[in-house]
Write an enzyme that holds these catalytic residues in place. Structure first.
Site, short mmCIF file in Angstrom:
data_model
loop_
_atom_site.label_atom_id
_atom_site.label_comp_id
_atom_site.label_asym_id
_atom_site.label_seq_id
_atom_site.Cartn_x
_atom_site.Cartn_y
_atom_site.Cartn_z
N CYS A 191 43.35 32.32 29.51
CA CYS A 191 43.39 33.09 30.76
C CYS A 191 42.77 32.31 31.91
CB CYS A 191 42.68 34.43 30.58
SG CYS A 191 40.91 34.29 30.19
N HIS A 230 37.72 38.20 30.63
CA HIS A 230 39.10 37.85 30.97
C HIS A 230 39.19 37.37 32.42
CE1 HIS A 230 43.36 37.76 30.43
NE2 HIS A 230 43.63 38.82 31.17
N ASN A 254 48.01 39.38 36.19
CA ASN A 254 47.54 39.07 34.84
C ASN A 254 48.43 37.98 34.23
OD1 ASN A 254 46.05 39.21 32.49
ND2 ASN A 254 46.70 41.27 31.92
#
EC number: 3.4.22.38
Length: 330
Positions: free
Chosen positions: A140, A277, A297
């Protein structure tokens, strides 16, 4: 009050009344939609039980949302057979260095004198590339970093290019590839390396490989980075408005985040001290009276609202969104 209690029990009752007819059909449809296959009957049964639990959670939440309890809705997606713990373990990847501390040299000083616009959306300005899917690799941080670099490249040159998260996964020695990493380490690598390859030159494979950076594929450079004052959403708003898309860190460990579908996401259980994240803030605004951040995302377009989520803004730094925000200088 009795009416509300009865309504809240209805989804549970429906599962109890039709365990075979309804759930079998929905399970088969879900598997077909997302091309799910399992190694054994035992494996499939365990995954189905998780899926059923998630489906109940979604059903009850959406009933509560229809009654005004929540400002957002949930929906079943490709993560339906995973627990929230598995999602965090396999599909996040933020690792903050133990020695991390901000310095005055890298601190972003907002322009407090001029007024920031009420809303910004860099997708409409052409600063944001399509949503990607990191897969089951803790990368991520690489996608967040690349997104911020892409925005600055567009701002500086007028060209929007897909940069290479795999270049960062393989080559940032201070990070741990698919085992996790941190965005400012990525920016420092690009600065010291004097460049990052394009996605075309260095495609994403979703696993750790040897560093194969090639200067002939270089698409962008970086002169360092700046960090937003910790926990300061007003400073983050100024940065998004003045600079462009910003790398941010959040708590993505809740089932509500896993199955977010639409609306402004706010879960009081989201822990600003449990950042796991990295994502990309590409704008902000207000929807039905609820202030929000526009967040890109890296879980593919099947997640959220075509890969995006609106996260609550100015609600006590919800999910820790302003705690570890940074952007590259180009």
């Amino acid at each position: 009050m009795w009416g509300l209690e009865v309504l809240l029990l209805l989804p549970m009752a429906s599962f109890a009344l039709y365990p075979e007819e309804i759930l079998d059909t929905q399970w088969d449809l879900w598997k077909k939609t997302y091309r799910k296959q399992y190694n054994s009957k035992v494996d499939e049964l365990s995954r189905r039980l998780i899926w059923e639990k998630n489906l109940k959670h979604i059903s009850i939440h959406n009933l509560e949302a229809s009654l005004g309890v929540h400002t957002y809705e949930l929906a079943m997606n490709h993560l339906g057979d995973m627990t929230s713990e598995e999602v965090v373990q396999k599909m996040t990847g933020l690792k903050v260095p133990p020695s991390h501390s901000r310095s005055n040299d890298t601190l972003y000083i907002p322009d407090w004198e001029s007024r920031a616009p009420d809303s910004v959306d860099y997708r409409k300005k052409g600063y944001v590339t399509p949503v990607k899917n990191q897969g089951q690799c803790g990368s991520c941080w690489a996608f967040s970093s690349v997104g911020a670099l892409e925005g600055q490249l567009k701002k500086k040159t007028g060209k929007l290019l897909n940069l290479s998260p795999q270049n960062l996964v393989d080559c940032v020695s201070e990070n741990d590839g698919c085992g996790g990493g941190y965005m400012t380490n990525a920016f420092q690598y690009v600065q010291k390396n004097r460049g990052i390859d394009s996605e075309d030159a260095y495609p994403y494979v979703g696993q750790d490989e040897s560093c194969m950076y090639n200067p002939t594929g270089k698409a962008a450079k970086c002169r360092g980075y700046r960090e937003i004052p910790e926990g300061n959403e007003k400073a983050l708003k100024r940065a998004v408005a003045r600079v462009g898309p910003i790398s941010v860190a959040i708590d993505a460990s809740l089932t509500s985040f896993q199955f977010y579908s639409k609306g402004v996401y706010y879960d009081e259980n989201c822990n600003s001290d449990n950042l796991n994240h990295a994502v990309l803030a590409v704008g902000y605004g207000i929807q039905k009276g609820n202030k929000h951040w526009i967040i890109k995302n890296s879980w593919g377009e099947n997640w959220g609202n075509k890969g995006y989520i609106l996260m609550a803004r100015n609600k006590n730094n919800a999910c820790g969104i302003a705690n570890l925000a940074s952007f590259p200088k180009m």
